[in-house]
Design a protein around this motif. Structure first.
Motif, short mmCIF file in Angstrom:
data_model
loop_
_atom_site.label_atom_id
_atom_site.label_comp_id
_atom_site.label_asym_id
_atom_site.label_seq_id
_atom_site.Cartn_x
_atom_site.Cartn_y
_atom_site.Cartn_z
N PHE A 100 21.10 -11.61 3.08
CA PHE A 100 21.10 -10.59 2.04
C PHE A 100 22.23 -10.84 1.04
CE2 PHE A 100 22.84 -6.62 0.42
CZ PHE A 100 21.74 -6.09 -0.23
N THR A 101 23.43 -11.13 1.58
CA THR A 101 24.58 -11.36 0.71
C THR A 101 24.36 -12.56 -0.20
OG1 THR A 101 26.05 -10.43 2.40
CG2 THR A 101 27.07 -11.77 0.68
N THR A 102 23.78 -13.63 0.35
CA THR A 102 23.51 -14.84 -0.44
C THR A 102 22.50 -14.53 -1.54
OG1 THR A 102 23.93 -16.25 1.48
CG2 THR A 102 22.67 -17.21 -0.34
N LEU A 103 21.44 -13.80 -1.20
CA LEU A 103 20.43 -13.46 -2.20
C LEU A 103 21.03 -12.57 -3.28
CD1 LEU A 103 17.45 -13.49 -3.10
CD2 LEU A 103 17.11 -11.45 -1.67
N SER A 104 21.88 -11.62 -2.88
CA SER A 104 22.52 -10.73 -3.85
C SER A 104 23.41 -11.51 -4.80
CB SER A 104 23.34 -9.68 -3.11
OG SER A 104 24.05 -8.85 -4.01
N ASP A 105 24.16 -12.46 -4.27
CA ASP A 105 25.05 -13.26 -5.12
C ASP A 105 24.24 -14.09 -6.12
OD1 ASP A 105 27.25 -12.26 -3.83
OD2 ASP A 105 27.47 -13.97 -2.46
N ARG A 106 23.13 -14.66 -5.68
CA ARG A 106 22.32 -15.48 -6.59
C ARG A 106 21.67 -14.62 -7.68
NH1 ARG A 106 20.94 -18.93 -2.05
NH2 ARG A 106 19.03 -17.74 -1.63
N LEU A 107 21.25 -13.38 -7.31
CA LEU A 107 20.65 -12.50 -8.31
C LEU A 107 21.69 -12.10 -9.36
CD1 LEU A 107 18.29 -10.80 -9.34
CD2 LEU A 107 18.99 -9.00 -7.75
N LYS A 108 22.92 -11.84 -8.92
CA LYS A 108 23.98 -11.49 -9.87
C LYS A 108 24.27 -12.66 -10.81
CE LYS A 108 26.29 -8.23 -6.76
NZ LYS A 108 27.50 -7.98 -5.91
N GLU A 109 24.30 -13.87 -10.23
CA GLU A 109 24.55 -15.06 -11.05
C GLU A 109 23.43 -15.26 -12.07
OE1 GLU A 109 25.29 -19.88 -10.41
OE2 GLU A 109 25.15 -18.51 -8.69
N TYR A 110 22.21 -14.95 -11.67
CA TYR A 110 21.05 -15.10 -12.56
C TYR A 110 21.09 -14.06 -13.70
CZ TYR A 110 16.14 -14.79 -14.02
OH TYR A 110 14.98 -14.74 -14.76
N LEU A 111 21.52 -12.85 -13.38
CA LEU A 111 21.49 -11.76 -14.36
C LEU A 111 22.72 -11.72 -15.25
CD1 LEU A 111 20.11 -8.84 -12.15
CD2 LEU A 111 18.83 -10.25 -13.79
N ARG A 112 23.84 -12.33 -14.82
CA ARG A 112 25.08 -12.21 -15.57
C ARG A 112 24.97 -12.72 -17.00
NH1 ARG A 112 28.08 -14.38 -12.09
NH2 ARG A 112 28.67 -12.43 -11.05
N PRO A 113 24.38 -13.88 -17.26
CA PRO A 113 24.26 -14.34 -18.65
C PRO A 113 23.42 -13.36 -19.50
CG PRO A 113 23.88 -16.14 -17.15
CD PRO A 113 23.89 -14.91 -16.32
N LEU A 114 22.38 -12.80 -18.91
CA LEU A 114 21.55 -11.86 -19.67
C LEU A 114 22.35 -10.61 -20.03
CD1 LEU A 114 18.27 -12.15 -17.55
CD2 LEU A 114 18.79 -13.28 -19.73
N ALA A 115 23.16 -10.13 -19.06
CA ALA A 115 23.96 -8.94 -19.33
C ALA A 115 25.02 -9.24 -20.38
CB ALA A 115 24.61 -8.46 -18.03
N THR A 116 25.62 -10.44 -20.33
CA THR A 116 26.67 -10.81 -21.29
C THR A 116 26.12 -10.86 -22.71
OG1 THR A 116 27.82 -12.08 -19.58
CG2 THR A 116 28.39 -12.55 -21.88
N SER A 117 24.90 -11.34 -22.85
CA SER A 117 24.29 -11.47 -24.18
C SER A 117 23.62 -10.19 -24.64
CB SER A 117 23.26 -12.61 -24.17
OG SER A 117 22.19 -12.29 -23.27
N GLY A 118 23.59 -9.16 -23.78
CA GLY A 118 22.98 -7.90 -24.17
C GLY A 118 21.46 -7.92 -24.09
#
Length: 449
Positions: free
Chosen positions: A410-428
């Motif tokens: 679960f922790t590994t999947l959560s970390d990968r999802l955050k890494e995937y979403l971070r650029p999208l959140a940064t760019s708005g």
């Protein structure tokens, strides 16, 4: 961002705002708000049916889905009847849980205690409240639409609309709820001769705290507990007392009023009906069920038995007896008033307990002493979030090795999802369903590679 009230009282009541214009923070806020509401309403453990405790005063829920609209304890309302149509009755005295008994029909089963088709509880008293109908007016109660406060009669335990009690729809009743603790309704005062015999002697007599409300809104019988009330009594004064008693107040009555001068000011209470039973800091545990009805009657007698002679008042301290028809209550009724009686805080100390008066209370121990109300034990996990509870369940119910592997995955999947979403959140960038589906599709391909 939607506020907590909008989330809690959304028409969907599913934890998701009713508007389509929401973001992930709104969903998280909705979940947190609902969890906070649940913790506030039910901070208890509901893993024990109260059946074995016998006939006690406890919160009840009438099940309209099961046969005969029978009532069950709080634990069974969740564990056994959670998906049924329930009527919340709040506290009722001398009642035993009917879950798993013949009263609910053949095949009734309690999933907590594994009790099925037990003999019906013959002492349980049912009335129209268990069908969801309340008050003198007989109006069904809908918690989603009802806006009026309701008061519970101490004797019959029916719930009554404030406007039906006072006969007025004004926003401010003539006797605010913070000026009395409980009440006895006019139906009991007229239909229960024993209750009437006790209360009529005190009702409307100045200084007793057993109050009546006249048709014009005048309140008689207040305690002289503070200067504000004393001044109000003085202002209403002789005209009010003259309506209640044709003669001047007896000296014994004046002594009673003077004796009450030292009573502390009463704190304001919450409205008589809330959306849930109020939690207590120290839940009281109920006594075990008496073995027989004779044993129960014996316990009632012990509650109201004579105190030692040395502890009894040497003289009767009740208001003087007056001829029938001359009591404040009788005069109020003759003038067309409502005979509801309102009891001030600490009303159990109002009554005279001399050798002549005390036997009158043998069938009404709740007038002499505050009743114990059963509440489930507090749940140590009540403050945990749904996520925390899920993780605890995972750790406690699965083999330790398997649980650790699951948490790591679960922790590994959560970390990968955050890494995937971070650029999208940064760019708005607004995250859409396609983004999420794309992430999980990539995860499936990764596992298959």
């Amino acid at each position: 961002m939607l506020n907590r009230e909008a989330l809690l009282f959304s028409p969907t009541r599913e934890g998701v705002p009713s508007s389509d214009d929401f973001v992930a923070d709104d969903l998280i806020g909705a979940q947190e708000a609902l969890e906070a509401e649940a913790r506030e309403i039910m901070p208890y453990k509901f893993d024990a049916c109260t059946y074995d405790l016998g006939y006690i005063k406890q919160p009840l829920f009438a099940c309209k889905t099961c046969l005969n609209d029978r009532a069950v304890c709080a634990a069974c309302s969740i564990a056994c009847h959670g998906d049924h149509s329930l009527v919340e009755l709040f506290n009722r005295r001398d009642f035993r849980c009917d879950c798993g008994t013949e009263a609910m029909g053949a095949g009734s089963f309690c999933s907590i205690s594994h009790r099925n088709d037990a003999p019906a509880n013959t002492r349980n008293r049912y009335d129209k409240n268990f069908k969801g109908v309340f008050c003198f007016c007989g109006r069904p109660y809908d918690p989603h639409t009802e806006v009026e406060d309701m008061l519970q009669c101490l004797v019959c335990e029916d719930w009554l609309h404030e406007s039906c009690v006072f006969g007025t729809s004004d926003s401010e009743p003539p006797l605010p709820q913070d000026e009395f603790d409980t009440m006895v309704c006019q139906r009991c005062m007229r239909g229960n001769s024993e209750v009437r015999r006790i209360l009529e002697r005190y009702a409307g007599v100045k200084g007793t705290g057993v109050m009546l409300v006249a048709p014009d809104g005048t309140v008689t019988g207040r305690l002289a507990s503070d200067s504000k009330v004393a001044e109000a009594d003085e202002a209403e004064g002789d005209a009010v007392d003259g309506q209640a008693n044709a003669n001047d107040e007896p000296a014994a009555e004046k002594r009673r009023a003077d004796a009450d001068d030292g009573v502390e000011e009463r704190p304001a209470k919450k409205a008589k009906v809330d959306s849930s039973p109020q939690p207590a800091s120290n839940p009281k545990q109920a006594r075990p069920d008496p073995a027989t009805s004779d044993a129960h009657e014996s316990s009632v007698r012990q509650t109201t038995e004579m105190p030692p002679a040395s502890a009894q008042p040497s003289e009767c301290q009740a208001p003087p007896l007056v001829p029938p028809g001359e009591t404040p209550l009788a005069k109020l009724e003759a003038a067309g008033g409502r005979s509801n009686v309102f009891l001030a805080d600490n009303f159990t100390s109002t009554w005279c307990r001399c050798r002549q008066c005390l036997p009158s209370f043998v069938n009404f121990p709740y007038l002499l002493d505050e009743e114990d109300v059963y509440e489930p034990p507090e749940d140590p996990d009540a403050q945990k979030s749904t996520f925390d509870l899920g993780m605890d369940h995972l750790l406690n119910r699965m083999p330790r090795g398997q649980a650790i592997d699951s948490i790591q995955a679960f922790t590994t999947l959560s970390d990968r999802l955050k890494e995937y979403l971070r650029p999208l959140a940064t760019s708005g960038t607004t995250i859409t369903k396609d983004h999420i589906e794309g992430f999980f599709e990539a995860e499936r391909e990764r596992r298959q590679a």
